[in-house]
Enzyme design. Structure first.
Site, mmCIF file in Angstrom:
data_model
loop_
_atom_site.group_PDB
_atom_site.id
_atom_site.type_symbol
_atom_site.label_atom_id
_atom_site.label_comp_id
_atom_site.label_asym_id
_atom_site.label_seq_id
_atom_site.Cartn_x
_atom_site.Cartn_y
_atom_site.Cartn_z
ATOM 1 N N ARG A 153 3.232 -0.266 -6.872
ATOM 2 C CA ARG A 153 1.833 0.069 -6.621
ATOM 3 C C ARG A 153 1.212 -1.028 -7.766
ATOM 4 N NH1 ARG A 153 -0.909 1.286 -2.797
ATOM 5 N NH2 ARG A 153 0.265 3.430 -2.825
ATOM 6 N N HIS A 171 0.303 -8.662 -0.333
ATOM 7 C CA HIS A 171 -0.421 -7.757 -0.821
ATOM 8 C C HIS A 171 -0.821 -7.856 -2.180
ATOM 9 C CE1 HIS A 171 -2.160 -3.534 -0.684
ATOM 10 N NE2 HIS A 171 -1.987 -3.503 0.630
ATOM 11 N N GLU A 192 -5.656 -9.764 0.019
ATOM 12 C CA GLU A 192 -4.007 -9.976 0.667
ATOM 13 C C GLU A 192 -4.353 -11.112 1.766
ATOM 14 O OE1 GLU A 192 -3.209 -6.186 2.376
ATOM 15 O OE2 GLU A 192 -4.592 -5.464 0.786
#
Ligand code: TA6
Length: 254
Positions: free
Chosen positions: A28, A121, A225
């Site tokens: 994350r 990302h 991203e």
């Protein structure tokens, strides 16, 4: 890649304090690699979300340092053929020094053409999402995914600021500036061979619903991203390769 902190600066990449560091779920933060699909893929049924590349064991094949930067190269070859039954070779090269760059190269090593989506990302660290503005998207078409479905196209008017969950696929090749008055800096994202920029902040409710995302962490992050997704998916002929990348530069706000 989970951190890039240029000398004399604050960290530029963001990592959740709750991120799990195992291959069952994506980290994350940092720069998860979304490949060979984005989200649930072109037909909306692919699993795992954002593909398997970010959950796979890459092999470091090169690590060089010079006066300007350290450059590290990773390889992923023919992993998860049960989910993507074409021979391929992914090369991911990151270089960090005064600036940061990342390039994902996909080579079709088989005898049939294949189509893929891709996104780096990138989670950026910001001082306060409610005080930043994203410059460079004015006039760009975008698809709004915040509802869980792609709604649009809409057109961006002016700079993008944040007052709620934001999850948008901007169909643009423009350079993007994240202007952050709280940290007194601008992060510029220069993309190469990327026709989509995805901008995401989960805001309060979505952050609270994710076990690997602190309830208040939404305030200090923004995903910008670099990708080729949806109608910009790439079809690669046998023996051909395609590279997509981005560079981050920091500058002080005058
Ligand atoms: O890039 C934005 C997005 O597609 C959001 O919709 C959200 O799902 C985010 O990616 C994170 O996805 P993940 O699978 O890493 O939780």
């Amino acid at each position: 890649m989970v951190d890039w902190t240029p000398a004399g600066a604050e960290p530029v990449l963001w990592m959740s304090e709750h991120s799990r560091l195992d291959t069952t779920v994506a980290i994350r933060g940092g720069i998860p690699i979304c490949w060979p699909w984005f989200g649930a893929g072109l037909r909306g049924v692919a699993s795992p979300l954002h593909g398997f590349a970010r959950l796979s064991e890459w092999r470091m094949v090169r690590n060089v340092a010079d006066d300007d930067a350290v450059t590290v190269t990773y390889l992923l070859v023919d992993a998860h053929q049960d989910k993507f039954d074409y021979p391929y070779r992914l090369t991911y090269e990151v270089s960090f020094g005064r600036k940061f760059s990342a390039v994902l190269t996909v080579r079709n090593t088989g005898i049939h053409r294949f189509t893929f989506e891709e996104a780096l990302h990138t989670y950026l660290r910001v001082g306060d999402i409610r005080k930043i503005s994203v410059v460079g998207l004015d006039g760009a078409s975008y698809l709004d995914k915040a509802s869980g479905h792609e709604i649009g196209p809409h057109q961006q008017v002016g700079d993008l600021t944040f007052v709620e969950e934001t999850d948008r696929i901007y169909q643009t090749t423009a350079d993007i500036d994240v202007v952050d008055p709280s940290m007194g800096r601008r992060i510029t994202v220069y993309r190469t061979d990327s026709r989509d920029a995805v901008v995401w902040n989960p805001w309060v409710d979505k952050a609270r619903a994710m076990s690997d995302f602190g309830d208040d962490e939404w305030q200090t992050m923004l995903c910008v991203e670099t990708g080729n997704v949806g109608q910009h998916a790439i079809t690669l002929a046998p023996g051909k390769e395609h590279s997509m990348g981005f560079t981050l530069r920091l500058s002080e706000l005058s």
